[in-house]
Design an enzyme around this catalytic site. Structure first.
Site, short mmCIF file in Angstrom:
data_model
loop_
_atom_site.label_atom_id
_atom_site.label_comp_id
_atom_site.label_asym_id
_atom_site.label_seq_id
_atom_site.Cartn_x
_atom_site.Cartn_y
_atom_site.Cartn_z
N GLU A 49 0.84 -1.20 0.00
CA GLU A 49 0.00 0.00 0.00
C GLU A 49 0.88 1.25 0.00
O GLU A 49 1.79 1.39 0.80
CB GLU A 49 -0.93 0.01 1.22
N HIS B 5 -1.38 -5.48 2.17
CA HIS B 5 -2.55 -6.36 2.04
C HIS B 5 -2.10 -7.67 1.42
O HIS B 5 -1.34 -7.68 0.45
CB HIS B 5 -3.62 -5.72 1.14
N CYS C 50 -8.65 -1.57 7.65
CA CYS C 50 -7.22 -1.60 7.33
C CYS C 50 -6.68 -0.20 7.07
O CYS C 50 -5.66 0.20 7.62
CB CYS C 50 -6.97 -2.50 6.11
N1 PCA Z 1 -8.95 -6.65 5.94
C1 PCA Z 1 -9.94 -5.62 6.08
C2 PCA Z 1 -10.01 -5.32 7.54
C3 PCA Z 1 -9.30 -6.45 8.21
C4 PCA Z 1 -8.61 -7.15 7.15
O1 PCA Z 1 -7.82 -8.09 7.32
C5 PCA Z 1 -9.60 -4.41 5.21
O2 PCA Z 1 -9.02 -4.59 4.13
O3 PCA Z 1 -9.96 -3.30 5.59
#
Ligand code: PCA
Length: 440
Positions: free
Chosen positions: A79, A166, A142
């Site tokens: 990210e 992610h 997140c």
């Molecule tokens: N993914 C979600 C919240 C917790 C997670 O593991 C997200 O992408 O916001």
């Protein structure tokens, strides 16, 4: 170096959150020179946001890496940017729904990741792990945690690496990635923060598991001294999972046959990327055609055979005149000086010597069968082991041959070396014993 690593609990339709599994796995490992603070955060805006601020403040880490899952993505997503906005119709685990709500009123609109994501990308790509940059961490929990971690650091004036990664969902089929691959990816990123620019051997080994056991010195000598080229016919006796044979075939385009008594090993061998022909058989009766092979070889096999002379006779039968036999094994000298096995577990030396045939005996046996040009070469490879799990788990048969207290003493020596130097030096040596079927 202290790194804070976080993941998230399950939420909505995500029953198992791989980010939590990765964090839990890493929490149970030891990484020399690295202290890793781990936590699985609740998937709730306010609770997770408050918790990340508390962790950053209490532990004063040198870097912060937050993980979460993005089920629909198929690559590790580095990210780039956190936005000051909670905005989805999906509730968090506390039932909170936020639409177009600033995280910090009057806070910066965005914060950029301060993780070395360019280097992460290069390192992961080199390992063959799917990786990409992402310009949106979403507008759910997140992104919220990413923003608050960066915000609290800004406020405290701490310019440390901090960001969000992610991971895809788990699975062998895209968009999923196998958990081990994701663990290796995150470990490589942590390693890259702690020791930039150095190779993370274990992640490489995990990623290249199929090639893990080909020794570059052995490969090179088989190729060069064996004169292997596209027109060559090669047979491996005791091919196991087919690592060497597959590598030889893919590097030269030669035709490769593999023989092994184990159906399980052959099942693995059939999955090798190169087109190799493998079939069940034994070293003294391969059922391959006589007189056609340019090279017959075996790696780490001869000490398993009860009748080595029968193996030499069978190899002789398979070879064309002028064809070569190579037996890759350990000499007495290698067994006595194996590092770390013999240096740290000296009790393994005697039982190992008892298991392996002497090179001189093999040479005379080859001579009796009719081989000429008998000679040997030793090859060596050094690696820095930063993960000694295989030793802890007695993955080497020699470690089962010694008393438990001797094993524990040796393991303590390895742990001490790992602590002190950050790695255990492994010196892997082999003897390649060559002979030729005389030309008629
Ligand atoms: N993914 C979600 C919240 C917790 C997670 O593991 C997200 O992408 O916001």
């Amino acid at each position: 170096m202290k790194i804070l690593l976080t993941g998230f609990t399950p939420f909505l339709d995500v029953d198992v959150n791989p980010s939590a599994l990765i964090v839990t796995h890493i929490a149970n490992q030891r990484y020399p020179g690295l202290e890793i603070i781990t936590e699985v955060l609740p998937t709730m805006y306010d609770a997770a946001g408050a918790r990340i601020e508390a962790l950053v403040t209490e532990h004063t880490p040198d870097a912060v890496v937050c993980l979460g899952v993005a089920q629909s993505r198929s690559a590790i997503s580095l990210e780039r940017v956190a936005r000051n906005r909670d905005s989805t119709i999906r509730p968090d685990n506390a039932g909170a729904i936020r639409e177009d709500t600033p995280i910090i009123p009057d806070g910066a609109e965005t914060y950029l990741s301060t993780l070395p994501i360019e280097r992460f990308k290069a390192v992961l790509a080199k390992q063959g792990i799917p990786v990409e940059y992402s310009d949106s961490a979403g507008a759910y929990v997140c992104n919220h945690v990413f923003y608050r971690a960066r915000h609290v650091l800004e406020q405290q004036g701490r310019a440390i690496p901090c960001g969000f990664i992610h991971v895809p969902g788990m699975g062998d089929e895209p968009p999923g990635l196998p958990l081990e691959t994701m663990i290796a990816a995150v470990e490589s990123c942590l390693h890259e923060i702690a020791q930039p620019g150095t190779i993370h051997y274990d992640a490489l080994a995990a990623q290249y598991a199929p090639n893990r056991s080909t020794h570059p010195g052995v490969m090179n000598d088989l190729l060069v001294s064996g004169g292997v080229r596209a027109s060559s016919k090669v047979a491996e006796i005791g091919c196991g999972t087919g690592n060497y044979l597959s590598a030889l075939v893919s590097q030269t385009g030669c035709e490769g046959w593999g023989i092994d008594p184990s159906a399980e090993m052959l099942a693995y061998a059939r999955q090798q990327p190169a087109a190799i022909r493998v079939q069940p058989g034994s070293a003294d009766n391969t059922e391959l055609s006589p007189g056609v092979f340019d090279l017959v070889y075996s790696v780490d096999v001869i000490h398993h055979l009860s009748d080595t002379a029968a193996y030499f006779r069978e190899a002789y039968r398979l070879l064309r005149s002028g064809g070569k036999l190579c037996t890759v094994t350990d000499s007495e000298e290698i067994i006595r000086t194996r590092q770390p096995l013999s240096t740290h577990f000296p009790e393994t030396i005697a039982p190992e010597l008892a298991r392996y045939p002497r090179i001189a005996d093999l040479e005379s046996s080859m001579g009796e069968v009719g081989f000429g040009q008998i000679g040997q070469r030793t090859v060596e490879q050094q690696t820095a082991l930063t993960d000694i799990t295989a030793y802890r788990e007695k993955a080497f048969s020699a470690l089962h041959l010694i008393a438990e207290e001797d094993f524990q003493r040796g393991l303590a020596r390895m742990e001490a070396e790992l602590q002190e130097k950050g790695a255990v030096l492994r010196v892997s040596r082999y003897v390649l014993l060559w002979g030729m079927k005389p030309a008629d």
